[in-house]
Design a protein around this motif. Structure first.
Motif, mmCIF file in Angstrom:
data_model
loop_
_atom_site.group_PDB
_atom_site.id
_atom_site.type_symbol
_atom_site.label_atom_id
_atom_site.label_comp_id
_atom_site.label_asym_id
_atom_site.label_seq_id
_atom_site.Cartn_x
_atom_site.Cartn_y
_atom_site.Cartn_z
ATOM 1 N N VAL A 10 0.959 -1.329 -0.022
ATOM 2 C CA VAL A 10 0.029 -0.155 0.222
ATOM 3 C C VAL A 10 0.984 1.159 -0.025
ATOM 4 C CG1 VAL A 10 -1.967 1.190 1.207
ATOM 5 C CG2 VAL A 10 -1.831 -1.383 1.305
ATOM 6 N N VAL A 11 0.953 1.824 -0.979
ATOM 7 C CA VAL A 11 1.809 2.991 -1.420
ATOM 8 C C VAL A 11 0.964 4.346 -0.848
ATOM 9 C CG1 VAL A 11 2.985 4.543 -2.874
ATOM 10 C CG2 VAL A 11 3.195 1.998 -2.922
ATOM 11 N N PRO A 66 6.144 15.276 -6.993
ATOM 12 C CA PRO A 66 5.488 14.636 -6.184
ATOM 13 C C PRO A 66 4.515 13.387 -7.092
ATOM 14 C CG PRO A 66 5.198 16.704 -5.557
ATOM 15 C CD PRO A 66 6.100 16.744 -6.671
ATOM 16 N N SER A 67 3.947 13.768 -8.162
ATOM 17 C CA SER A 67 3.068 13.044 -8.818
ATOM 18 C C SER A 67 4.002 12.090 -9.772
ATOM 19 C CB SER A 67 2.125 13.741 -10.002
ATOM 20 O OG SER A 67 2.629 14.823 -10.634
ATOM 21 N N GLU A 68 5.394 12.440 -10.278
ATOM 22 C CA GLU A 68 5.823 11.577 -10.849
ATOM 23 C C GLU A 68 6.419 10.311 -10.208
ATOM 24 O OE1 GLU A 68 8.806 13.566 -13.228
ATOM 25 O OE2 GLU A 68 7.327 14.679 -14.224
ATOM 26 N N ALA A 69 6.820 10.857 -8.908
ATOM 27 C CA ALA A 69 7.392 9.911 -7.954
ATOM 28 C C ALA A 69 6.402 8.945 -7.427
ATOM 29 C CB ALA A 69 7.894 10.703 -6.652
ATOM 30 N N LEU A 70 5.134 9.311 -7.272
ATOM 31 C CA LEU A 70 4.009 8.494 -6.832
ATOM 32 C C LEU A 70 3.535 7.519 -7.916
ATOM 33 C CD1 LEU A 70 2.329 10.987 -4.495
ATOM 34 C CD2 LEU A 70 3.393 8.864 -3.776
ATOM 35 N N LEU A 115 -2.696 2.680 -4.445
ATOM 36 C CA LEU A 115 -1.912 3.908 -4.235
ATOM 37 C C LEU A 115 -2.976 5.043 -3.481
ATOM 38 C CD1 LEU A 115 0.254 6.305 -4.386
ATOM 39 C CD2 LEU A 115 -0.592 6.749 -6.769
ATOM 40 N N VAL A 116 -2.612 5.508 -2.200
ATOM 41 C CA VAL A 116 -3.503 6.329 -1.565
ATOM 42 C C VAL A 116 -2.768 7.848 -1.422
ATOM 43 C CG1 VAL A 116 -4.772 6.644 0.593
ATOM 44 C CG2 VAL A 116 -4.122 4.521 -0.081
ATOM 45 N N GLN A 170 -4.899 14.276 -8.963
ATOM 46 C CA GLN A 170 -5.669 13.902 -10.253
ATOM 47 C C GLN A 170 -4.754 13.234 -11.242
ATOM 48 O OE1 GLN A 170 -6.794 17.494 -12.378
ATOM 49 N NE2 GLN A 170 -8.076 16.646 -13.644
ATOM 50 N N ARG A 171 -3.361 13.643 -11.330
ATOM 51 C CA ARG A 171 -2.385 13.032 -12.148
ATOM 52 C C ARG A 171 -2.257 11.602 -11.842
ATOM 53 N NH1 ARG A 171 3.003 15.512 -13.113
ATOM 54 N NH2 ARG A 171 3.104 13.826 -14.728
ATOM 55 N N CYS A 172 -2.103 11.264 -10.427
ATOM 56 C CA CYS A 172 -2.021 9.980 -10.127
ATOM 57 C C CYS A 172 -3.245 9.054 -10.237
ATOM 58 C CB CYS A 172 -1.791 9.933 -8.374
ATOM 59 S SG CYS A 172 -0.374 10.605 -7.956
ATOM 60 N N ALA A 173 -4.355 9.556 -10.181
ATOM 61 C CA ALA A 173 -5.873 9.050 -10.561
ATOM 62 C C ALA A 173 -5.630 8.591 -12.081
ATOM 63 C CB ALA A 173 -6.963 9.690 -10.382
ATOM 64 N N GLN A 174 -5.060 9.419 -12.817
ATOM 65 C CA GLN A 174 -5.080 9.341 -14.297
ATOM 66 C C GLN A 174 -3.881 8.396 -14.926
ATOM 67 O OE1 GLN A 174 -4.802 13.304 -15.716
ATOM 68 N NE2 GLN A 174 -6.827 13.570 -15.696
ATOM 69 N N HIS A 175 -2.806 8.306 -14.052
ATOM 70 C CA HIS A 175 -1.559 7.603 -14.623
ATOM 71 C C HIS A 175 -1.049 6.548 -13.691
ATOM 72 C CE1 HIS A 175 -1.714 10.523 -17.918
ATOM 73 N NE2 HIS A 175 -1.777 11.513 -17.043
ATOM 74 N N ALA A 176 -1.418 6.404 -12.690
ATOM 75 C CA ALA A 176 -1.029 5.210 -11.869
ATOM 76 C C ALA A 176 -1.143 3.736 -12.366
ATOM 77 C CB ALA A 176 -1.681 5.381 -10.220
ATOM 78 N N ALA A 177 -0.257 2.835 -11.926
ATOM 79 C CA ALA A 177 -0.208 1.537 -12.599
ATOM 80 C C ALA A 177 -1.196 0.787 -11.730
ATOM 81 C CB ALA A 177 1.172 0.962 -12.354
ATOM 82 N N CYS A 178 -1.787 1.303 -10.609
ATOM 83 C CA CYS A 178 -2.637 0.375 -9.712
ATOM 84 C C CYS A 178 -3.818 1.278 -9.192
ATOM 85 C CB CYS A 178 -1.882 0.060 -8.288
ATOM 86 S SG CYS A 178 -1.425 1.448 -7.458
ATOM 87 N N PRO A 179 -4.848 0.714 -8.828
ATOM 88 C CA PRO A 179 -6.130 1.362 -8.180
ATOM 89 C C PRO A 179 -5.459 2.731 -7.213
ATOM 90 C CG PRO A 179 -6.760 -0.730 -8.072
ATOM 91 C CD PRO A 179 -5.081 -0.729 -8.246
ATOM 92 N N VAL A 180 -6.275 3.837 -7.432
ATOM 93 C CA VAL A 180 -6.042 4.991 -6.575
ATOM 94 C C VAL A 180 -7.061 5.303 -5.632
ATOM 95 C CG1 VAL A 180 -5.071 7.297 -6.652
ATOM 96 C CG2 VAL A 180 -4.250 5.717 -8.370
#
Length: 150
Positions: free
Chosen positions: A10-11, A95-99, A109-110, A129-139
């Motif tokens: 859990v990130v 921050p968004s790139e690192a997450l 990802l939380v 918003q960027r994480c929700a759009q681009h993460a490799a797992c559910p956010v």
């Protein structure tokens, strides 16, 4: 749990904002429910001040300040003791790139709904918003809690 099964990862992004504290508490509760571990990510950037001789930076000082802020943030959320298996990760950069990078191989990802620098990032989109759009797992995007004690 069989040894061949992976422990859920859990990130969670931690930036010191009330919503990131709520996200960290949510991530801890979720990880305990699923038998997972929390990987808390604090992202920092080296500020610079341009002068006649170029930018003036002290990366060691900035890194030490980031470490201290991260420790304070974790202590504010977990004043008695850190959760077992909590992994603390300090990353320099955006921050968004690192997450988004950290989301690779994670189960979830939380992130907090509003963090620091919301106005500055408003034109480009928020971290959540960027994480929700681009993460490799559910956010999961967590709002600030009404009562910060919980």
């Amino acid at each position: 749990m069989q040894s061949s099964e992976a422990v859920p990862r859990v990130v969670v992004g931690v930036d010191g904002s009330p919503s990131s504290h709520a996200a960290l508490r949510w991530a801890d509760r979720y990880a305990r429910t699923v038998g997972g571990v929390v990987e808390a990510i604090h992202v920092w950037d080296t500020p610079s001040a341009a002068g006649f001789t170029g930018p003036a930076i002290d990366p060691d000082f900035d890194l030490q300040q980031a470490r201290e802020r991260f420790a304070e943030e974790l202590g504010a959320v977990f004043p008695d003791e850190r959760p077992p298996g909590l992994k603390e990760v300090l990353v320099e950069g955006d921050p968004s790139e690192a997450l988004i990078r950290a989301s690779e191989g994670a189960d979830i990802l939380v992130v907090g709904r509003r963090g620091r620098g919301a106005f500055a990032r408003a034109m480009l989109g928020s971290v959540s918003q960027r994480c929700a759009q681009h993460a490799a797992c559910p956010v999961v995007v967590v709002r600030q809690e009404k009562d910060p004690a919980h």
